[in-house]
Motif scaffolding. Structure first.
Motif, PDB file in Angstrom:
ATOM      1  N   ARG A  34       0.833  -1.195   0.000  1.00 54.19           N
ATOM      2  CA  ARG A  34       0.000   0.000   0.000  1.00 54.19           C
ATOM      3  C   ARG A  34       0.876   1.257   0.000  1.00 54.19           C
ATOM      4  N   GLN A  35       1.939   1.255   0.791  1.00 54.23           N
ATOM      5  CA  GLN A  35       2.839   2.401   0.825  1.00 54.23           C
ATOM      6  C   GLN A  35       3.459   2.647  -0.551  1.00 54.23           C
ATOM      7  N   ALA A  36       3.823   1.563  -1.231  1.00 56.41           N
ATOM      8  CA  ALA A  36       4.409   1.694  -2.566  1.00 56.41           C
ATOM      9  C   ALA A  36       3.393   2.251  -3.561  1.00 56.41           C
ATOM     10  N   TYR A  37       2.154   1.734  -3.520  1.00 59.72           N
ATOM     11  CA  TYR A  37       1.123   2.189  -4.452  1.00 59.72           C
ATOM     12  C   TYR A  37       0.788   3.663  -4.231  1.00 59.72           C
ATOM     13  N   VAL A  38       0.705   4.057  -2.961  1.00 65.04           N
ATOM     14  CA  VAL A  38       0.392   5.458  -2.652  1.00 65.04           C
ATOM     15  C   VAL A  38       1.505   6.380  -3.163  1.00 65.04           C
ATOM     16  N   GLU A  39       2.750   5.957  -3.002  1.00 59.51           N
ATOM     17  CA  GLU A  39       3.864   6.765  -3.498  1.00 59.51           C
ATOM     18  C   GLU A  39       3.844   6.833  -5.026  1.00 59.51           C
ATOM     19  N   LEU A  40       3.518   5.712  -5.693  1.00 62.39           N
ATOM     20  CA  LEU A  40       3.408   5.719  -7.153  1.00 62.39           C
ATOM     21  C   LEU A  40       2.276   6.639  -7.614  1.00 62.39           C
ATOM     22  N   GLU A  41       1.210   6.682  -6.826  1.00 61.08           N
ATOM     23  CA  GLU A  41       0.111   7.598  -7.155  1.00 61.08           C
ATOM     24  C   GLU A  41       0.577   9.041  -6.999  1.00 61.08           C
ATOM     25  N   ARG A  42       1.347   9.316  -5.946  1.00 61.18           N
ATOM     26  CA  ARG A  42       1.871  10.666  -5.758  1.00 61.18           C
ATOM     27  C   ARG A  42       2.760  11.069  -6.929  1.00 61.18           C
ATOM     28  N   GLN A  43       3.516  10.108  -7.459  1.00 61.50           N
ATOM     29  CA  GLN A  43       4.394  10.363  -8.603  1.00 61.50           C
ATOM     30  C   GLN A  43       3.634  10.400  -9.926  1.00 61.50           C
ATOM     31  N   ARG A  44       2.309  10.139  -9.870  1.00 56.20           N
ATOM     32  CA  ARG A  44       1.439  10.149 -11.045  1.00 56.20           C
ATOM     33  C   ARG A  44       1.786   9.054 -12.041  1.00 56.20           C
ATOM     34  N   ARG A  45       2.355   7.959 -11.525  1.00 54.62           N
ATOM     35  CA  ARG A  45       2.586   6.790 -12.366  1.00 54.62           C
ATOM     36  C   ARG A  45       1.369   5.870 -12.366  1.00 54.62           C
ATOM     37  N   VAL A  46       0.615   5.881 -11.282  1.00 52.16           N
ATOM     38  CA  VAL A  46      -0.613   5.094 -11.198  1.00 52.16           C
ATOM     39  C   VAL A  46      -1.712   5.989 -10.620  1.00 52.16           C
ATOM     40  N   GLU A  47      -2.944   5.513 -10.689  1.00 56.34           N
ATOM     41  CA  GLU A  47      -4.065   6.230 -10.080  1.00 56.34           C
ATOM     42  C   GLU A  47      -4.993   5.233  -9.412  1.00 56.34           C
ATOM     43  N   SER A  48      -5.605   5.643  -8.313  1.00 56.36           N
ATOM     44  CA  SER A  48      -6.569   4.784  -7.632  1.00 56.36           C
ATOM     45  C   SER A  48      -7.963   5.121  -8.116  1.00 56.36           C
ATOM     46  N   ARG A  49      -8.795   4.090  -8.242  1.00 63.38           N
ATOM     47  CA  ARG A  49     -10.182   4.268  -8.635  1.00 63.38           C
ATOM     48  C   ARG A  49     -11.053   3.638  -7.560  1.00 63.38           C
ATOM     49  N   PRO A  50     -12.050   4.355  -7.066  1.00 64.96           N
ATOM     50  CA  PRO A  50     -12.873   3.863  -5.960  1.00 64.96           C
ATOM     51  C   PRO A  50     -13.452   2.485  -6.235  1.00 64.96           C
ATOM     52  N   GLN A  51     -13.292   1.594  -5.262  1.00 62.56           N
ATOM     53  CA  GLN A  51     -13.844   0.239  -5.304  1.00 62.56           C
ATOM     54  C   GLN A  51     -13.377  -0.540  -6.530  1.00 62.56           C
ATOM     55  N   SER A  52     -12.213  -0.177  -7.038  1.00 63.41           N
ATOM     56  CA  SER A  52     -11.720  -0.852  -8.233  1.00 63.41           C
ATOM     57  C   SER A  52     -10.248  -1.221  -8.131  1.00 63.41           C
ATOM     58  N   GLY A  53      -9.425  -0.347  -7.521  1.00 61.58           N
ATOM     59  CA  GLY A  53      -8.004  -0.656  -7.386  1.00 61.58           C
ATOM     60  C   GLY A  53      -7.116   0.428  -7.954  1.00 61.58           C
ATOM     61  N   PHE A  54      -5.867   0.048  -8.232  1.00 65.46           N
ATOM     62  CA  PHE A  54      -4.882   0.976  -8.768  1.00 65.46           C
ATOM     63  C   PHE A  54      -4.607   0.628 -10.233  1.00 65.46           C
TER      64      PHE A  54
END
Length: 483
Positions: free
Chosen positions: A53-73
């Motif tokens: 989760r920490q890795a995914y959140v950091e990737l989202e901050r870097q705009r490499r990934v995005e989270s979608r509600p009730q769907s994932g990254f």
């Protein structure tokens, strides 16, 4: 693939980041791809869920990934395409005019159905993830119950239970109260638009359209002997309200034919406040709005805009919808919410086509009532968003650097502004020889305005051949730009 060094626990989440970034950069993970769930990723590489989760959140901050509600990254599309502009040649002094370019429209339509062609020229979103098997099972159940009745005529204004389901969807999704008796089922959205135009206007009347707009609307206007006048439309905000007010003040506009929930080809959805103001303007000038709402269920975030008629106090809005973009184009089932015009609408429906297919109406009624329709829409929206990101990323790398693209919030098409020297009609002809169909920009305005624009559809199952077609188009655009 990188190995995870568990001895260095302090930076374990950064190793997860490196692993994902490496897969993105190598193409193993592409724009729109869903990352493994937190638990699954943790199990695969032997780290804890909080670390992932920490890795995914950091990737989202870097705009490499995005989270979608009730769907994932999901992997973000990293593109450098500047946003497409309103027509650089748009004139504030546009006047009502007959629709031209019908010959090109006919060639584009023929090209779409050429055998073995990659149909990037057709907006057919549900073909990105067809609901065929589910609908087939539903139809079999309906046929077993309905027996001989399934082969009969439906009531002129539509099967009562389907009209109730349509009304309930508006109530359930956006809180809009629609009387089922004010709904007429039609043969697709196109017949709904045709009837709506004939109810409120006649030959010689002026119809305001967005610019750019869906070319099928322009064909209808031309076939009825009416005139079209363009209203400037922003790729980010939709109809330019100042432009609309000036147009209505200067010309005897009888009706506005707009797609405010989701424009085709721009993929823009007007905000609620701007749509309220639009209704205030048309009511001030006593003009009717015919809203083409066929894409309202296909915003990527699942938000369903309220139909504009909810903001009208005078009943000046007719809403046209369809299942052709969201379930089954071949069923040809649409609808028209007509309010005070319902008697005239039913009269015209009876004169034009008597009724719409009963077995298709019964099947869609059960498809909706069972919950299968909502489950399917959720999957379809995710697929379309993934395809949009993939196509945008490909265009960023395969087309000339000065190509501009739309940033659709839903639907199934991208609107591209090509380098100024490129003639979209020439590109259409060249592409068709290579078994690729496109939609040249000239057909999206009454007067051939968008000479160096094209519309491309991502409403198809993603494939290697589709990617190769995008690459071919990018190369050909580069050649035409340098010629």
């Amino acid at each position: 693939m990188l190995a995870i060094n568990k001895d260095n626990s302090e930076f374990l989440y950064r190793q997860v980041i490196d692993l994902i970034v490496e897969n993105i950069d190598s193409g193993a993970l592409r724009p729109g791809d869903r990352l493994p769930s937190l638990r699954r990723m943790g199990e695969k590489i032997g780290v804890s869920v909080p670390t992932v989760r920490q890795a995914y959140v950091e990737l989202e901050r870097q705009r490499r990934v995005e989270s979608r509600p009730q769907s994932g990254f999901y992997v973000r599309g990293i593109t450098n395409n500047p946003l497409v502009r309103p027509s650089p040649q748009f004139l504030s002094s546009t006047r009502p005019a007959p629709v031209t370019g019908l010959s090109l429209m006919e060639r584009v339509n023929a090209g779409i159905y050429t055998q073995d062609v990659v149909p990037l020229g057709i907006a057919n979103p549900c073909m990105a993830r067809p609901a065929g098997k589910s609908l087939h099972r539903t139809m079999k159940r309906v046929m077993a119950r309905a027996e001989e009745r399934a082969l009969s005529y439906a009531p002129t204004h539509g099967e009562a239970e389907l009209r109730r389901q349509i009304a309930f969807r508006y109530l359930d999704t956006v809180g809009s109260k629609i009387d089922p008796e004010n709904i007429c089922v039609t043969n697709g959205g196109q017949e709904a638009l045709l009837i709506a135009l004939q109810v409120v206007a006649q030959k010689g009347d002026v119809i305001a359209v967005e610019s750019p707009t869906y070319h099928g609307m322009l064909e209808l206007i031309e076939s009825l002997g009416m005139l079209a006048i363009e209203v400037e439309t922003c790729p980010e905000d939709g109809v330019m309200l100042d432009s609309l007010r000036k147009t209505l003040a200067a010309h005897p506009v009888k009706a506005c034919l707009f797609s405010t929930t989701l424009n085709n080809p721009l993929g823009v959805s007007m905000s609620e406040e701007r749509r309220k103001e639009l209704i205030r303007i048309i009511e001030e000038f006593d003009v009717t709005l015919i809203e083409d709402d066929v894409y309202g269920e296909l915003l990527f975030d699942g938000h369903r805009p309220r139909p504009a008629e909810c903001y009208s106090s005078k009943g000046n809005v007719l809403t046209c919808g369809s299942f052709s973009k969201t379930a089954a184009p071949g069923y040809r089932i649409g609808w028209l919410i007509a309010g005070p015009h319902i008697k005239d609408v039913i009269r015209l429906k009876r004169a034009f086509s008597c009724s719409s297919g009963l077995i298709q109406q019964l099947t869609l009624t059960e498809f909706i009532a069972s919950g299968d329709y909502d489950r399917y829409l959720k999957q379809l929206r995710a697929t379309l968003q993934c395809n949009a990101e993939r196509m945008s990323a490909l265009i960023a790398t395969k087309f000339p650097a000065d190509t501009r693209t739309s940033k659709p919030v839903g639907g199934s098409v991208l609107w591209l502004e090509l380098p100024g020297k490129v003639n979209a009609e020439q590109l259409f002809e060249d592409a068709l020889v290579a078994q690729i169909s496109t939609a040249p920009g000239q057909i999206f305005a009454p007067c051939n305005r968008y000479r160096n624009f094209i519309r491309l559809s991502f409403g198809h199952p993603w494939s290697e051949r589709l990617e190769q077609s995008i690459e071919w188009l990018g190369q050909r655009v580069g050649q035409l730009a340098e010629a």
